[in-house]
Design a protein around this motif. Structure first.
Motif, PDB file in Angstrom:
ATOM      1  N   ILE A  30      55.039  91.545 -64.581  1.00 36.33           N
ATOM      2  CA  ILE A  30      54.246  92.485 -65.364  1.00 36.33           C
ATOM      3  C   ILE A  30      54.970  93.822 -65.332  1.00 36.33           C
ATOM      4  CG2 ILE A  30      52.683  93.017 -63.446  1.00 36.33           C
ATOM      5  CD1 ILE A  30      50.507  93.383 -65.722  1.00 36.33           C
ATOM      6  N   THR A  31      55.224  94.355 -66.528  1.00 35.44           N
ATOM      7  CA  THR A  31      55.967  95.601 -66.667  1.00 35.44           C
ATOM      8  C   THR A  31      55.066  96.666 -67.278  1.00 35.44           C
ATOM      9  OG1 THR A  31      56.739  95.134 -68.900  1.00 35.44           O
ATOM     10  CG2 THR A  31      58.086  94.288 -67.077  1.00 35.44           C
ATOM     11  N   GLU A  32      55.544  97.898 -67.231  1.00 39.19           N
ATOM     12  CA  GLU A  32      54.811  98.992 -67.884  1.00 39.19           C
ATOM     13  C   GLU A  32      54.626  98.662 -69.367  1.00 39.19           C
ATOM     14  OE1 GLU A  32      56.464 102.705 -65.196  1.00 39.19           O
ATOM     15  OE2 GLU A  32      57.728 101.877 -66.788  1.00 39.19           O
ATOM     16  N   ARG A  33      55.635  98.093 -69.959  1.00 46.83           N
ATOM     17  CA  ARG A  33      55.562  97.733 -71.377  1.00 46.83           C
ATOM     18  C   ARG A  33      54.473  96.681 -71.621  1.00 46.83           C
ATOM     19  NH1 ARG A  33      60.798  96.210 -75.022  1.00 46.83           N
ATOM     20  NH2 ARG A  33      59.814  96.712 -76.999  1.00 46.83           N
ATOM     21  N   ASP A  34      54.368  95.714 -70.722  1.00 44.02           N
ATOM     22  CA  ASP A  34      53.304  94.707 -70.837  1.00 44.02           C
ATOM     23  C   ASP A  34      51.933  95.364 -70.799  1.00 44.02           C
ATOM     24  OD1 ASP A  34      55.130  92.544 -70.890  1.00 44.02           O
ATOM     25  OD2 ASP A  34      55.109  92.368 -68.702  1.00 44.02           O
ATOM     26  N   LEU A  35      51.766  96.333 -69.894  1.00 38.81           N
ATOM     27  CA  LEU A  35      50.486  97.024 -69.784  1.00 38.81           C
ATOM     28  C   LEU A  35      50.143  97.753 -71.078  1.00 38.81           C
ATOM     29  CD1 LEU A  35      50.767  98.451 -66.156  1.00 38.81           C
ATOM     30  CD2 LEU A  35      49.348  96.547 -66.929  1.00 38.81           C
ATOM     31  N   VAL A  36      51.139  98.414 -71.653  1.00 32.87           N
ATOM     32  CA  VAL A  36      50.896  99.154 -72.896  1.00 32.87           C
ATOM     33  C   VAL A  36      50.576  98.197 -74.046  1.00 32.87           C
ATOM     34  CG1 VAL A  36      51.989 100.603 -74.656  1.00 32.87           C
ATOM     35  CG2 VAL A  36      52.243 101.176 -72.241  1.00 32.87           C
ATOM     36  N   ARG A  37      51.412  97.185 -74.232  1.00 33.56           N
ATOM     37  CA  ARG A  37      51.269  96.293 -75.394  1.00 33.56           C
ATOM     38  C   ARG A  37      50.112  95.298 -75.292  1.00 33.56           C
ATOM     39  NH1 ARG A  37      57.128  94.633 -77.760  1.00 33.56           N
ATOM     40  NH2 ARG A  37      57.581  96.673 -78.622  1.00 33.56           N
ATOM     41  N   ARG A  38      49.884  94.772 -74.105  1.00 36.51           N
ATOM     42  CA  ARG A  38      48.892  93.692 -73.974  1.00 36.51           C
ATOM     43  C   ARG A  38      47.527  94.149 -73.480  1.00 36.51           C
ATOM     44  NH1 ARG A  38      53.345  89.780 -71.362  1.00 36.51           N
ATOM     45  NH2 ARG A  38      54.479  89.337 -73.277  1.00 36.51           N
ATOM     46  N   ILE A  39      47.463  95.349 -72.921  1.00 38.14           N
ATOM     47  CA  ILE A  39      46.186  95.833 -72.390  1.00 38.14           C
ATOM     48  C   ILE A  39      45.731  97.085 -73.134  1.00 38.14           C
ATOM     49  CG2 ILE A  39      44.955  96.648 -70.336  1.00 38.14           C
ATOM     50  CD1 ILE A  39      45.751  93.637 -70.259  1.00 38.14           C
ATOM     51  N   ALA A  41      46.999  98.904 -75.767  1.00 41.08           N
ATOM     52  CA  ALA A  41      46.993  98.856 -77.238  1.00 41.08           C
ATOM     53  C   ALA A  41      45.914  97.924 -77.783  1.00 41.08           C
ATOM     54  CB  ALA A  41      48.360  98.430 -77.761  1.00 41.08           C
ATOM     55  N   LYS A  42      45.563  96.910 -76.996  1.00 42.17           N
ATOM     56  CA  LYS A  42      44.537  95.947 -77.416  1.00 42.17           C
ATOM     57  C   LYS A  42      43.146  96.342 -76.918  1.00 42.17           C
ATOM     58  CE  LYS A  42      47.454  92.547 -78.898  1.00 42.17           C
ATOM     59  NZ  LYS A  42      48.505  93.217 -79.596  1.00 42.17           N
ATOM     60  N   GLU A  43      43.083  97.501 -76.229  1.00 40.99           N
ATOM     61  CA  GLU A  43      41.834  98.037 -75.684  1.00 40.99           C
ATOM     62  C   GLU A  43      41.102  97.044 -74.775  1.00 40.99           C
ATOM     63  OE1 GLU A  43      39.506  99.748 -78.854  1.00 40.99           O
ATOM     64  OE2 GLU A  43      41.093 101.168 -79.366  1.00 40.99           O
ATOM     65  N   LYS A  44      41.887  96.321 -73.970  1.00 39.51           N
ATOM     66  CA  LYS A  44      41.298  95.407 -72.989  1.00 39.51           C
ATOM     67  C   LYS A  44      40.948  96.191 -71.735  1.00 39.51           C
ATOM     68  CE  LYS A  44      43.470  91.190 -74.584  1.00 39.51           C
ATOM     69  NZ  LYS A  44      44.294  90.035 -74.251  1.00 39.51           N
ATOM     70  N   PRO A  45      39.965  95.744 -70.985  1.00 42.06           N
ATOM     71  CA  PRO A  45      39.559  96.480 -69.775  1.00 42.06           C
ATOM     72  C   PRO A  45      40.631  96.421 -68.685  1.00 42.06           C
ATOM     73  CG  PRO A  45      38.328  94.420 -69.975  1.00 42.06           C
ATOM     74  CD  PRO A  45      39.129  94.561 -71.237  1.00 42.06           C
ATOM     75  N   LEU A  46      40.657  97.459 -67.855  1.00 45.72           N
ATOM     76  CA  LEU A  46      41.605  97.497 -66.751  1.00 45.72           C
ATOM     77  C   LEU A  46      41.283  96.460 -65.676  1.00 45.72           C
ATOM     78  CD1 LEU A  46      42.119 101.349 -66.355  1.00 45.72           C
ATOM     79  CD2 LEU A  46      43.583  99.693 -67.528  1.00 45.72           C
ATOM     80  N   SER A  47      40.126  95.843 -65.805  1.00 47.97           N
ATOM     81  CA  SER A  47      39.753  94.782 -64.873  1.00 47.97           C
ATOM     82  C   SER A  47      40.339  93.422 -65.282  1.00 47.97           C
ATOM     83  CB  SER A  47      38.227  94.678 -64.788  1.00 47.97           C
ATOM     84  OG  SER A  47      37.686  94.407 -66.073  1.00 47.97           O
ATOM     85  N   THR A  48      41.107  93.405 -66.369  1.00 46.34           N
ATOM     86  CA  THR A  48      41.734  92.176 -66.847  1.00 46.34           C
ATOM     87  C   THR A  48      42.691  91.640 -65.787  1.00 46.34           C
ATOM     88  OG1 THR A  48      41.599  92.955 -69.123  1.00 46.34           O
ATOM     89  CG2 THR A  48      43.171  91.200 -68.688  1.00 46.34           C
ATOM     90  N   LYS A  51      47.444  87.837 -64.891  1.00 45.09           N
ATOM     91  CA  LYS A  51      47.977  86.669 -65.601  1.00 45.09           C
ATOM     92  C   LYS A  51      47.887  86.824 -67.114  1.00 45.09           C
ATOM     93  CE  LYS A  51      47.882  82.825 -62.474  1.00 45.09           C
ATOM     94  NZ  LYS A  51      47.476  81.441 -62.280  1.00 45.09           N
ATOM     95  N   VAL A  52      46.904  87.570 -67.611  1.00 39.95           N
ATOM     96  CA  VAL A  52      46.734  87.784 -69.041  1.00 39.95           C
ATOM     97  C   VAL A  52      47.846  88.680 -69.593  1.00 39.95           C
ATOM     98  CG1 VAL A  52      45.212  88.814 -70.784  1.00 39.95           C
ATOM     99  CG2 VAL A  52      44.238  87.456 -68.932  1.00 39.95           C
ATOM    100  N   ALA A  53      48.291  89.627 -68.804  1.00 46.54           N
ATOM    101  CA  ALA A  53      49.257  90.621 -69.269  1.00 46.54           C
ATOM    102  C   ALA A  53      50.707  90.303 -68.904  1.00 46.54           C
ATOM    103  CB  ALA A  53      48.891  91.993 -68.706  1.00 46.54           C
ATOM    104  N   MET A  54      50.920  89.446 -67.929  1.00 44.73           N
ATOM    105  CA  MET A  54      52.290  89.211 -67.450  1.00 44.73           C
ATOM    106  C   MET A  54      53.113  88.410 -68.447  1.00 44.73           C
ATOM    107  SD  MET A  54      51.902  86.337 -64.494  1.00 44.73           S
ATOM    108  CE  MET A  54      51.648  84.614 -64.878  1.00 44.73           C
TER     109      MET A  54
END
Length: 126
Positions: A30-39, A41-48, A51-54
């Protein structure tokens, strides 16, 4: 682990990525870029869950491989961080910054030779 936990861990350690382990085996990153693009930008909760973002499956290199092999892998896969794995165990992480640092060691003549080799390898084959 949640993405919030991962982000805090990255911030605390001043790193840009974490290798995700499952039963001691590296299964993703999981990278900073993954956090930005998959969480974010998609407005997913930080409690995700992480495995969803990696990014998975994990692209790895053997620590016995050459720097040239590593550079080629990074170029073709368009990645900036590659975990080093031996016998299914994470033994390190190599980044593009590590390659640049390695190339900057030595004389200008050595740098010219390294640069020339890199350019020759990047040149499209006819």
């Amino acid at each position: 682990m949640t993405v919030n936990d991962a982000a805090k861990m990255m911030d605390d350690a001043s790193i840009g990525a974490i290798v995700v382990l499952e039963n001691g085996i590296a299964v993703g990153i999981i990278t900073e870029r993954d956090l930005v693009r998959r969480i974010i930008a998609k407005e997913k909760p930080l409690s995700t869950n992480v495995k969803v973002a990696m990014s998975s499956p994990l692209i790895v290199i053997n620590p016995d491989d050459t720097v040239w092999d590593l550079a080629q892998l990074m170029k073709t896969r368009r990645i900036h961080r590659v975990p080093a794995v031996k016998d299914n165990r994470l033994v390190g992480m190599v980044t593009t910054s590590d390659i640049v640092r390695l190339c900057s060691i030595g004389s200008d003549d050595e740098m010219s030779k390294i640069t020339e080799q890199i350019l020759l390898r990047m040149k499209p084959k006819e």
